[in-house]
Design a protein around this motif. Structure first.
Motif, mmCIF file in Angstrom:
data_model
loop_
_atom_site.group_PDB
_atom_site.id
_atom_site.type_symbol
_atom_site.label_atom_id
_atom_site.label_comp_id
_atom_site.label_asym_id
_atom_site.label_seq_id
_atom_site.Cartn_x
_atom_site.Cartn_y
_atom_site.Cartn_z
ATOM 1 N N LYS A 1 62.633 20.901 41.151
ATOM 2 C CA LYS A 1 61.903 20.192 40.190
ATOM 3 C C LYS A 1 62.809 19.055 39.448
ATOM 4 C CE LYS A 1 57.974 23.026 39.272
ATOM 5 N NZ LYS A 1 58.274 24.111 40.338
ATOM 6 N N GLY A 2 63.835 18.716 40.018
ATOM 7 C CA GLY A 2 64.835 17.877 39.351
ATOM 8 C C GLY A 2 64.703 16.538 40.149
ATOM 9 N N THR A 3 65.574 15.570 39.690
ATOM 10 C CA THR A 3 65.797 14.343 40.497
ATOM 11 C C THR A 3 67.189 13.927 40.620
ATOM 12 O OG1 THR A 3 65.767 13.067 38.180
ATOM 13 C CG2 THR A 3 63.756 13.402 39.230
ATOM 14 N N ILE A 4 67.455 13.109 41.621
ATOM 15 C CA ILE A 4 68.768 12.561 41.998
ATOM 16 C C ILE A 4 68.727 11.118 42.155
ATOM 17 C CG2 ILE A 4 68.517 13.419 44.335
ATOM 18 C CD1 ILE A 4 71.698 13.975 44.529
ATOM 19 N N GLU A 5 69.576 10.530 41.652
ATOM 20 C CA GLU A 5 69.945 9.037 41.868
ATOM 21 C C GLU A 5 71.432 8.813 42.006
ATOM 22 O OE1 GLU A 5 69.617 6.806 37.927
ATOM 23 O OE2 GLU A 5 68.011 7.899 37.967
ATOM 24 N N VAL A 6 71.588 7.460 42.436
ATOM 25 C CA VAL A 6 73.009 6.915 42.902
ATOM 26 C C VAL A 6 73.209 5.540 42.566
ATOM 27 C CG1 VAL A 6 72.216 6.283 45.215
ATOM 28 C CG2 VAL A 6 74.721 6.812 44.792
ATOM 29 N N GLN A 7 74.628 5.626 41.905
ATOM 30 C CA GLN A 7 75.080 4.161 41.464
ATOM 31 C C GLN A 7 76.203 3.975 42.081
ATOM 32 O OE1 GLN A 7 74.997 4.562 37.209
ATOM 33 N NE2 GLN A 7 72.760 4.744 37.189
ATOM 34 N N SER A 8 76.329 2.733 42.830
ATOM 35 C CA SER A 8 77.621 2.531 43.179
ATOM 36 C C SER A 8 78.048 1.098 43.301
ATOM 37 C CB SER A 8 77.530 3.081 45.026
ATOM 38 O OG SER A 8 78.836 3.047 45.396
ATOM 39 N N LYS A 9 79.586 0.790 43.413
ATOM 40 C CA LYS A 9 79.981 -0.472 43.517
ATOM 41 C C LYS A 9 81.177 -0.336 44.469
ATOM 42 C CE LYS A 9 78.837 -2.628 39.084
ATOM 43 N NZ LYS A 9 79.285 -3.240 37.906
ATOM 44 N N LEU A 10 80.972 -1.303 45.484
ATOM 45 C CA LEU A 10 82.314 -1.396 46.477
ATOM 46 C C LEU A 10 83.727 -1.315 45.913
ATOM 47 C CD1 LEU A 10 80.847 -3.510 49.291
ATOM 48 C CD2 LEU A 10 80.870 -1.172 49.411
ATOM 49 N N GLU A 11 84.463 -0.619 46.307
ATOM 50 C CA GLU A 11 85.813 -0.457 46.088
ATOM 51 C C GLU A 11 86.030 0.196 44.427
ATOM 52 O OE1 GLU A 11 87.967 -0.508 48.624
ATOM 53 O OE2 GLU A 11 86.407 -1.341 49.753
ATOM 54 N N GLU A 12 84.985 0.474 43.883
ATOM 55 C CA GLU A 12 85.151 0.839 42.623
ATOM 56 C C GLU A 12 84.581 2.388 42.404
ATOM 57 O OE1 GLU A 12 83.362 -1.437 39.598
ATOM 58 O OE2 GLU A 12 84.034 -3.411 40.224
ATOM 59 N N GLY A 13 83.839 2.820 43.269
ATOM 60 C CA GLY A 13 83.367 4.293 43.103
ATOM 61 C C GLY A 13 81.889 4.211 43.248
ATOM 62 N N THR A 14 81.468 5.722 43.058
ATOM 63 C CA THR A 14 80.094 6.071 43.258
ATOM 64 C C THR A 14 79.810 7.191 42.211
ATOM 65 O OG1 THR A 14 79.977 5.572 45.621
ATOM 66 C CG2 THR A 14 78.366 7.008 44.859
ATOM 67 N N THR A 15 78.592 7.343 41.728
ATOM 68 C CA THR A 15 78.084 8.160 40.919
ATOM 69 C C THR A 15 76.670 8.760 41.192
ATOM 70 O OG1 THR A 15 79.446 7.140 38.886
ATOM 71 C CG2 THR A 15 77.349 8.501 38.209
ATOM 72 N N PHE A 16 76.703 9.958 41.554
ATOM 73 C CA PHE A 16 75.431 10.608 41.780
ATOM 74 C C PHE A 16 75.090 11.329 40.539
ATOM 75 C CE2 PHE A 16 76.887 10.038 46.021
ATOM 76 C CZ PHE A 16 75.555 10.177 46.750
ATOM 77 N N ILE A 17 73.738 11.026 39.973
ATOM 78 C CA ILE A 17 73.223 11.460 38.687
ATOM 79 C C ILE A 17 71.980 12.587 39.060
ATOM 80 C CG2 ILE A 17 72.327 11.279 36.506
ATOM 81 C CD1 ILE A 17 73.432 8.371 36.852
ATOM 82 N N VAL A 18 72.399 14.152 38.868
ATOM 83 C CA VAL A 18 71.443 14.896 38.851
ATOM 84 C C VAL A 18 70.613 15.335 37.661
ATOM 85 C CG1 VAL A 18 70.698 17.372 40.004
ATOM 86 C CG2 VAL A 18 72.555 15.659 41.145
ATOM 87 N N LYS A 19 69.454 15.480 37.659
ATOM 88 C CA LYS A 19 68.600 15.930 36.354
ATOM 89 C C LYS A 19 67.833 17.073 36.849
ATOM 90 C CE LYS A 19 68.133 11.403 34.282
ATOM 91 N NZ LYS A 19 67.142 10.452 33.484
#
Length: 456
Positions: free
Chosen positions: A433-451
């Motif tokens: 019953k959670g959520t996952i989303e992604v934020q990313s920029k090329l050559e800067e990195g990626t962040t996965f956010i899990v709630k």
């Protein structure tokens, strides 16, 4: 028994019961009315005979003669006159005496003023009659042949009408039940035309927004889900075949090459190493598919319990470091999480560890330093985990597709993988019953956010 037949019998039964009840009430009302009317006729006859005997002082022989003559052609009323002391003054047919008057009966009439009852099928009435200051008791009895014949005719008419009505109701009910169920029959025909190869067919919507229309809509929605499931399954099988074919072909090539030609020891070792690498790829793919199947179960089939997310996260880090010693992890727990309850959720430890391993491994694989930063914080009633890397990033066009099974974006040109990890992770998070989303920029990195929802 078909629904049409059941509806017909139910319709016929209910209306037949209603009809019989109404006819029964009619018959009983008619019978009661006949009884009341005949008691009234008896009273009139009793008063008439009493007047003839007491006031007109008609000779008793003459009254007897009239009674006898009338009795030959109709059911004449038999009248008797008594005084209050139970002395018989006059009787139409004393030799017959159908009433069989008694002292108790005369006293009761004298006390109550009147009395009426049945003697078999004969109706009897007794009245207190006053003439010139003296009281007399007059009884009268007769058999209402005409009234009973009318009742018998009425009963016969009711039975015939009820029988015909029930028969008509049956066929009318069958006709209307058939008409009412015609849409169901059409739906059955349409459903029978839907095969595994024609899942694109749908039931026609009904004009009336009734229960059948709701059923057709619900069935069409189910077909939409089935069609999507079948398409996903076919795509899934196709992708699996593709993923397995490459390493298996490589293994076969290496083994045939080693078998058919005499080689040096170093070359054999190199060939075995290549086959071993491809075999490990197959094993890893098989394990990923097994985890994906487990995560695809109904949530009610998976055992949940209270688990500490920080402990599961540490176990995932240790598992990865055993197979990849170069991987580094930096876990930061926010100041808001100062108690055990604030890092506890209802979940399945095994599946959560699988999800965390995929996110940690992705971050390390696509990061130049092979490092993943994990941040834990509380946000309202949710535990928030952020998996951050300083890697190559993800193309904007790929962000909406990275959770699709076997999908790999630009990163597939840099790092080996099978495209199952993120889709498996998303499924596990949704099961919790959670959520996952992604934020990313090329050559800067990626962040996965899990709630994930905390234990209440």
């Amino acid at each position: 028994m078909k629904i049409r037949t059941r509806l017909t019998f139910l319709f016929t039964f209910l209306l037949a019961v209603l009809l019989l009840v109404l006819m029964g009430i009619l018959y009983l009302t008619s019978s009661k009315s006949r009884e009341v009317e005949f008691y009234g006729e008896l009273k009139k006859e009793a008063v008439t005979k009493a007047n003839l005997f007491l006031e007109a002082q008609v000779n008793p022989k003459t009254l007897h003669k009239i009674y006898q003559n009338n009795s030959q052609i109709l059911n004449e009323v038999e009248v008797a006159v008594y005084d209050t002391s139970f002395h018989l003054l006059y009787h139409d047919a004393v030799e017959i005496d159908r009433v069989k008057e008694t002292k108790e009966m005369i006293d009761k009439i004298n006390q109550n003023g009147s009395l009426q009852f049945y003697q078999g099928n004969w109706q009897v009435i007794g009245i207190l009659y006053n003439y010139q200051g003296d009281d007399y008791i007059v009884t009268a009895t007769a058999y209402d042949e005409y009234g009973y014949n009318k009742q018998a005719d009425l009963l016969k008419t009711i039975l015939i009408l009820c029988s015909l009505s029930i028969l008509i109701l049956f066929f009318v009910g069958r006709f209307f039940a058939g008409r009412a169920l015609n849409p169901v029959k059409r739906m059955i025909d349409e459903v029978n035309n839907i095969k595994a190869t024609s899942l694109d067919l749908r039931l026609a919507s009904q004009k009336n927004k009734d229960e059948l229309n709701a059923l057709a809509t619900t069935f069409n929605e189910m077909l939409n889900r089935l069609e999507q499931s079948f398409d996903s399954q076919k795509q899934f099988v196709s992708n699996i075949s593709h993923e397995l074919r490459t390493p298996l072909a490589a293994i076969i090539t290496e083994l045939e090459w080693a078998k058919d030609t005499e080689r040096r020891k170093e070359e054999y070792q190199s060939s075995i190493q290549h086959a071993l690498v491809d075999s490990k790829r197959i094993v890893k793919l098989s394990n990923s598919l097994l985890d994906f199947a487990k995560a695809s179960y109904d949530a009610s089939e998976i055992r949940f319990k209270t688990v500490r997310v920080d402990e599961v996260l540490l176990d995932a880090c240790q598992q990865l470091q055993k197979s990849n010693p170069t991987y580094k992890f930096n876990i930061n727990i926010g100041e808001s999480l100062d108690s055990e309850s604030l890092v506890s959720i209802e979940g399945n430890p095994y599946l959560l560890q699988v999800a965390f391993v995929n996110l940690l491994e992705n971050a390390c694989k696509f990061s130049k330093e092979n490092q993943c930063h994990v941040y834990l914080n509380k946000e309202q009633s949710n535990l928030v985990l952020k998996f951050v890397d300083k890697g190559i990033g993800i193309l904007t066009n790929d962000l909406d597709s990275i959770f699709i099974p076997f999908y790999r974006g630009k990163g597939k040109h840099f790092i080996e993988g099978n495209g199952i990890g993120l889709s498996l992770t998303k499924r596990i998070i949704e099961l919790h019953k959670g959520t996952i989303e992604v934020q990313s920029k090329l050559e800067e990195g990626t962040t996965f956010i899990v709630k994930l929802p905390l234990v209440k």
